[in-house]
Design a protein around this motif. Sequence first.
Motif, short mmCIF file in Angstrom:
data_model
loop_
_atom_site.label_atom_id
_atom_site.label_comp_id
_atom_site.label_asym_id
_atom_site.label_seq_id
_atom_site.Cartn_x
_atom_site.Cartn_y
_atom_site.Cartn_z
N ALA A 9 80.02 50.88 -23.73
CA ALA A 9 81.36 50.52 -23.44
C ALA A 9 81.94 49.54 -24.19
O ALA A 9 83.23 49.63 -24.33
CB ALA A 9 81.10 49.93 -22.01
N VAL A 10 81.16 48.32 -24.69
CA VAL A 10 81.74 47.25 -25.44
C VAL A 10 80.91 46.96 -26.60
O VAL A 10 79.55 47.15 -26.58
CB VAL A 10 82.02 46.00 -24.51
N SER A 11 81.49 46.86 -27.87
CA SER A 11 80.87 46.24 -28.87
C SER A 11 81.52 44.89 -29.41
O SER A 11 82.72 44.80 -29.05
CB SER A 11 80.92 47.52 -30.01
N TYR A 31 85.06 44.78 -28.04
CA TYR A 31 86.02 46.03 -28.15
C TYR A 31 85.51 47.39 -27.58
O TYR A 31 84.24 47.72 -27.51
CB TYR A 31 86.48 46.64 -29.70
N ASP A 32 86.20 47.93 -26.68
CA ASP A 32 86.04 49.16 -26.10
C ASP A 32 86.99 50.20 -26.59
O ASP A 32 88.32 50.36 -26.54
CB ASP A 32 86.29 49.08 -24.67
N ARG A 33 86.36 50.96 -27.59
CA ARG A 33 87.13 52.09 -28.53
C ARG A 33 88.22 50.86 -28.91
O ARG A 33 87.78 50.18 -30.00
CB ARG A 33 87.71 53.05 -27.54
N SER A 37 89.35 42.80 -26.02
CA SER A 37 89.19 42.02 -24.89
C SER A 37 88.77 40.70 -25.31
O SER A 37 87.73 40.56 -26.45
CB SER A 37 88.24 42.56 -23.87
N ALA A 76 78.25 42.00 -22.49
CA ALA A 76 78.21 43.40 -22.14
C ALA A 76 78.17 43.55 -20.45
O ALA A 76 78.53 44.43 -20.03
CB ALA A 76 77.12 44.14 -22.99
N TYR A 79 81.18 42.48 -18.75
CA TYR A 79 82.09 43.54 -18.99
C TYR A 79 81.93 44.66 -17.92
O TYR A 79 82.89 45.19 -17.64
CB TYR A 79 82.26 43.81 -20.61
N ARG A 83 86.64 45.95 -15.53
CA ARG A 83 87.43 45.56 -16.71
C ARG A 83 88.72 44.67 -16.19
O ARG A 83 89.21 44.85 -15.23
CB ARG A 83 88.29 46.83 -17.20
#
Length: 94
Positions: A9-11, A31-33, A37, A76, A79, A83
């Motif tokens: 979901a998040v990196s 980043y989620d895609r 954030s 993560a 998150y 959202r």
Amino acid sequence: RSPAAVNMAVSFPNQSRSYDVTRKAVHFWGYDRSMESSFFVTADALKQIQPNLQSDATGLLRAFDLNRERIYTIAAKVYARGRRGSYQLNVADV
């Protein structure tokens, strides 16, 4: 898979971080895609992670850097709870 990626979901590929005086927290981005954030880890949470840190901005940023992977894992999880526009990591999260 990049070591900066924590889950699907998040990196956290952006290594930038800064100290936010107003929030008394270290600010970093996830980043989620293509969605960015803001994340904030409070000074108190950093002190919980690394009790011997210096409480000035330099010390807090150093503590963040030394514990980056742990903080990304915590971020993560925060998150994944839902959202929002920004996420704050507190003592209860660490």
